[in-house]
Design a protein around this motif. Sequence first.
Motif, PDB file in Angstrom:
ATOM      1  N   MET A  64       0.847  -1.179   0.000  1.00 15.62           N
ATOM      2  CA  MET A  64       0.000   0.000   0.000  1.00 15.62           C
ATOM      3  C   MET A  64       0.884   1.231   0.000  1.00 15.62           C
ATOM      4  O   MET A  64       1.868   1.288   0.731  1.00 15.62           O
ATOM      5  CB  MET A  64      -0.892   0.004   1.250  1.00 15.62           C
ATOM      6  N   ARG A  65       0.534   2.165  -0.822  1.00 14.00           N
ATOM      7  CA  ARG A  65       1.226   3.450  -0.845  1.00 14.00           C
ATOM      8  C   ARG A  65       0.161   4.543  -0.809  1.00 14.00           C
ATOM      9  O   ARG A  65      -0.906   4.412  -1.410  1.00 14.00           O
ATOM     10  CB  ARG A  65       2.068   3.618  -2.111  1.00 14.00           C
ATOM     11  N   ILE A  66       0.480   5.632  -0.108  1.00 14.50           N
ATOM     12  CA  ILE A  66      -0.448   6.748   0.009  1.00 14.50           C
ATOM     13  C   ILE A  66       0.305   8.019  -0.349  1.00 14.50           C
ATOM     14  O   ILE A  66       1.362   8.306   0.224  1.00 14.50           O
ATOM     15  CB  ILE A  66      -1.032   6.863   1.430  1.00 14.50           C
ATOM     16  N   LEU A  67      -0.228   8.771  -1.279  1.00 20.74           N
ATOM     17  CA  LEU A  67       0.390  10.021  -1.718  1.00 20.74           C
ATOM     18  C   LEU A  67      -0.555  11.178  -1.448  1.00 20.74           C
ATOM     19  O   LEU A  67      -1.725  11.132  -1.832  1.00 20.74           O
ATOM     20  CB  LEU A  67       0.706   9.960  -3.224  1.00 20.74           C
ATOM     21  N   SER A  96       3.431  -5.666 -13.818  1.00 19.73           N
ATOM     22  CA  SER A  96       2.975  -5.620 -15.211  1.00 19.73           C
ATOM     23  C   SER A  96       2.424  -4.256 -15.627  1.00 19.73           C
ATOM     24  O   SER A  96       2.383  -3.952 -16.812  1.00 19.73           O
ATOM     25  CB  SER A  96       1.918  -6.703 -15.457  1.00 19.73           C
ATOM     26  N   ASN A  97       2.010  -3.429 -14.688  1.00 17.50           N
ATOM     27  CA  ASN A  97       1.486  -2.118 -15.084  1.00 17.50           C
ATOM     28  C   ASN A  97       2.308  -0.955 -14.533  1.00 17.50           C
ATOM     29  O   ASN A  97       1.941   0.200 -14.676  1.00 17.50           O
ATOM     30  CB  ASN A  97       0.017  -1.969 -14.669  1.00 17.50           C
ATOM     31  N   GLN A 121       5.938   6.097  -9.641  1.00 13.21           N
ATOM     32  CA  GLN A 121       6.889   4.979  -9.638  1.00 13.21           C
ATOM     33  C   GLN A 121       7.837   5.076  -8.452  1.00 13.21           C
ATOM     34  O   GLN A 121       8.133   4.080  -7.795  1.00 13.21           O
ATOM     35  CB  GLN A 121       7.670   4.940 -10.955  1.00 13.21           C
ATOM     36  N   ARG A 122       8.319   6.278  -8.164  1.00 18.12           N
ATOM     37  CA  ARG A 122       9.212   6.477  -7.013  1.00 18.12           C
ATOM     38  C   ARG A 122       8.477   6.135  -5.711  1.00 18.12           C
ATOM     39  O   ARG A 122       9.027   5.490  -4.821  1.00 18.12           O
ATOM     40  CB  ARG A 122       9.735   7.916  -6.995  1.00 18.12           C
ATOM     41  N   LEU A 123       7.226   6.540  -5.635  1.00 18.37           N
ATOM     42  CA  LEU A 123       6.415   6.208  -4.454  1.00 18.37           C
ATOM     43  C   LEU A 123       6.262   4.694  -4.322  1.00 18.37           C
ATOM     44  O   LEU A 123       6.421   4.147  -3.235  1.00 18.37           O
ATOM     45  CB  LEU A 123       5.034   6.866  -4.576  1.00 18.37           C
ATOM     46  N   LEU A 124       5.967   4.029  -5.417  1.00 20.92           N
ATOM     47  CA  LEU A 124       5.736   2.588  -5.373  1.00 20.92           C
ATOM     48  C   LEU A 124       6.995   1.813  -4.993  1.00 20.92           C
ATOM     49  O   LEU A 124       6.928   0.831  -4.257  1.00 20.92           O
ATOM     50  CB  LEU A 124       5.202   2.094  -6.713  1.00 20.92           C
TER      51      LEU A 124
END
Length: 81
Positions: free
Chosen positions: A1-4, A64-65, A74-77
Amino acid sequence: MRILNNDSDESLKNISIFLKKEEVLELRDTIEELLNNVDKKEYHLHLNDEDYSHEITFSIYSESNFNFFNERIQRLLVKDI
């Protein structure tokens, strides 16, 4: 889980969300739609309040996505920053 936090462009570790019953029902439908459409390359959906002054974007991410997201996401992920 990532939250921005889109306003500050900062990664968050926890949030509190307060929803009305109608919004919870819409959230359920939104998540279900996201799950049902992931094979169609629908990786995100939005949940808004009734006057569109607040929005939550839900995304499904995987290897895949990954490339469909912008550099900031992408940096967050990858790094959660």
